[in-house]
Design a protein around this motif. Sequence first.
Motif, PDB file in Angstrom:
ATOM      1  N   ILE A   1       0.725  -0.939   0.184  1.00 23.83           N
ATOM      2  CA  ILE A   1      -0.104  -0.025  -0.142  1.00 23.83           C
ATOM      3  C   ILE A   1       1.054   1.507  -0.344  1.00 23.83           C
ATOM      4  CG2 ILE A   1      -1.626   1.555   0.821  1.00 23.83           C
ATOM      5  CD1 ILE A   1      -2.751  -1.754  -0.287  1.00 23.83           C
ATOM      6  N   GLY A   2       1.285   1.244   0.583  1.00 21.28           N
ATOM      7  CA  GLY A   2       2.846   2.317   0.827  1.00 21.28           C
ATOM      8  C   GLY A   2       3.568   2.218  -0.160  1.00 21.28           C
TER       9      GLY A   2
ATOM     10  N   ARG B   1       0.808   4.494  -2.718  1.00 23.34           N
ATOM     11  CA  ARG B   1       0.887   6.109  -2.435  1.00 23.34           C
ATOM     12  C   ARG B   1       1.980   6.984  -2.659  1.00 23.34           C
ATOM     13  NH1 ARG B   1      -2.830   6.455   1.608  1.00 23.34           N
ATOM     14  NH2 ARG B   1      -3.988   5.305   2.295  1.00 23.34           N
ATOM     15  N   ARG B   2       2.968   5.714  -2.646  1.00 22.52           N
ATOM     16  CA  ARG B   2       4.523   6.185  -3.077  1.00 22.52           C
ATOM     17  C   ARG B   2       4.310   7.085  -5.036  1.00 22.52           C
ATOM     18  NH1 ARG B   2       6.460   4.367   1.268  1.00 22.52           N
ATOM     19  NH2 ARG B   2       6.558   2.314   0.372  1.00 22.52           N
ATOM     20  N   ASN B   3       3.367   6.069  -5.469  1.00 25.38           N
ATOM     21  CA  ASN B   3       3.258   5.803  -6.840  1.00 25.38           C
ATOM     22  C   ASN B   3       4.288   5.065  -7.111  1.00 25.38           C
ATOM     23  OD1 ASN B   3       1.796   6.367  -8.951  1.00 25.38           O
ATOM     24  ND2 ASN B   3       1.989   8.953  -9.849  1.00 25.38           N
TER      25      ASN B   3
ATOM     26  N   ILE C   1      -0.795   6.587 -10.720  1.00 27.17           N
ATOM     27  CA  ILE C   1      -1.919   6.638  -9.920  1.00 27.17           C
ATOM     28  C   ILE C   1      -2.054   7.630 -10.492  1.00 27.17           C
ATOM     29  CG2 ILE C   1      -2.624   8.224  -8.375  1.00 27.17           C
ATOM     30  CD1 ILE C   1      -1.229   6.233  -6.316  1.00 27.17           C
TER      31      ILE C   1
ATOM     32  N   TRP D   1      -8.423   4.655  -2.595  1.00 23.74           N
ATOM     33  CA  TRP D   1      -8.408   5.761  -0.924  1.00 23.74           C
ATOM     34  C   TRP D   1      -9.923   6.070  -0.632  1.00 23.74           C
ATOM     35  CZ3 TRP D   1      -3.949   4.110  -1.625  1.00 23.74           C
ATOM     36  CH2 TRP D   1      -3.029   4.677  -2.077  1.00 23.74           C
TER      37      TRP D   1
ATOM     38  N   TRP E   1      -8.888  -2.683   2.939  1.00 18.43           N
ATOM     39  CA  TRP E   1      -7.373  -3.199   2.279  1.00 18.43           C
ATOM     40  C   TRP E   1      -6.552  -4.228   2.203  1.00 18.43           C
ATOM     41  CZ3 TRP E   1      -6.240   1.489   1.317  1.00 18.43           C
ATOM     42  CH2 TRP E   1      -7.232   2.866   1.858  1.00 18.43           C
TER      43      TRP E   1
ATOM     44  N   PRO F   1      -7.864   7.744  -7.791  1.00 19.09           N
ATOM     45  CA  PRO F   1      -8.559   8.243  -6.658  1.00 19.09           C
ATOM     46  C   PRO F   1     -10.090   8.495  -6.259  1.00 19.09           C
ATOM     47  CG  PRO F   1      -6.977  10.216  -6.889  1.00 19.09           C
ATOM     48  CD  PRO F   1      -6.893   9.040  -8.543  1.00 19.09           C
TER      49      PRO F   1
END
Length: 619
Positions: free
Chosen positions: A158-159, A162-164, A171, A468, A474, A498
């Motif tokens: 997931i991290g 999030r950091r694409n 993303i 998100w 998750w 998103p």
Amino acid sequence: MSRGILEGRICSTGSNAKQLFLIYRFIPLLLLITFWVCAAFRVQYYVLSSHKGVNEAFLGHDRMRKQDDRVNADKNEEDDQVNTDQKEEDDHVNTDQKEEDDRVNKAVSEEKKAVIDDRVNADKKEDDHVNADKKEEDDRVNKAASEEKKPVIPNDLIGELRRNSTAAGSIVGPFDSTEDRILERRLTGGCDENGEFARVVRGRKFVVVMHELTMTGAPISMMELATELLSCEAAVSVVVLNKKGGLMAELVRRKIKVVEDIGIVSFKTAVEADVVIPGTAVCASWIEQYRAYFPGSQSENIAWWIMENLRQYYTMSRCVLNRVKVLIFLTEQQSKEWLAWCKEDNIKLDSQEILVAPLSVNDELAFGAGISSSSDTSSSSRPEVMLGKRKELRKAVREEMGLKDSDVVVVCLGSINPVKGQFLFLESAAQMMVEKELSSEANITEVVFDSERVLQEQTLKILIGSLWSRSTDWRYLEAMLRIIYQHPNLSKLVLWTPTTTRVVALYSVADVYVTNSQTKFGETFGRVTIEAMAFGLPVLGTDAGGTKDIVDHNKTGLLHPLGREGNQVLAQNLQFLLENPIARQEMGARGREKVEKMYLKRHMLEKLAGAISRCMTTI
């Protein structure tokens, strides 16, 4: 003295020699006579034997011949016997020699064969050993190569997303500013003043009960209903049972009043309303408490819009199904299922009105899709104008996403959880890539640009939302990311976006839509399905529930079975649409026509107007 002795010996030797001469002087004469006698007899024998036909002159010759014959016969017999014995002995010897030779040869042959076999076996063992060593070496090399090629899956998937990290897909979005710039205006509702719905609700009080504020079908539909009530001059209050989600800001923007308390204050607000409209079966607990707080007939002013089609939701609702005035379902099939369950549990619904009111494409999406609205007659919303703006929006957003004209974008929007089946969708895409090698083999099709015919590569791109969201599972998202890491080529194809209520841009860039709901009954309805069809997208969906009712197989889209057994069919359907742009266009056009006939806002409001009217007239 010695001389005298020597002389004496010499004299003695001479005397003895004389005596011997006198004695042996006749011996030579006797020998000579014997020789001549023998010679005479010999001559006579040869003379007699040389004359043929003459009687034997020699008297002893016949006897001698007979004797010779006997001797010869005996000799011949003896020779024959000897020859026979010799032959037998030779044969025996030869037999023994042959047997011995055979034994020797056999022994030698067996020894040679054993030696050869030993050598062959030794060579074979050596070859086997060499092959085993080679196989072991090849296995080590292949294992090393496999391990080298095997992607490293990070612990914090997931991290990474999030950091694409591009390894998890890119993303993109949101595209609100681009959408606003090109479309220039945004419709969030408008009352058809001459319509039945406006006539029924104008000046009335309503309470709309929302189970949560996630950006999913049911909460968005209830928010849009509240917006329509407001636009038609009704008083509206919204009770939110769970503030989970991101729609609160949108409610505020639309100037919709939210009741802070979900207990007594909400009950008092509801009892003063003309009609209370709870959305979804999850509101059953609030309805039960409300009826308990106001047990009289004044609390029967409930038109319950049930949007689920799972037995578990029926179970939580069955105790209050017969304590409301109107039950509203999304489809005929859903209505039949719930009535059958009630019959099994002996729940009587004799006094309840049962109606069907499907969801619809709201004004904002219809505007973005270029479909005219009865509540908006401005020149800027004419279909030909809006279609031009939609093409402009498509081009601009695809450029922002880094897409080429040849990229075929397949969109799948919705809450990320097992019910929606995004993981199985990715499995199908991975399977299609393995079978067709889409990452390295281009699908060439003839496309017309500016009256010139050119050959273009058709490349798959997958756009998944809603990322998100507070309703995201998750662990399920991690499973989706894991399959992307396991198939590195997928990361080149997958795009994430998103969660948002602004989806016009997302539908505008798309070429195909996938709805892969995995419950036994599929989607109860599938609002995203009709939204995609409004934008002229062919739909690939599961052969169950509302999707089966909405999508006409081989006409407006293609259906596939539920579960993993549907993966192969989905992959084939996806490949077919990827390779056939004309089929995409034709299916999309037929789907848009169906939406214009059945699933626009006016169609839904007409059904709801009937339900609200019946609820008010029975108070």
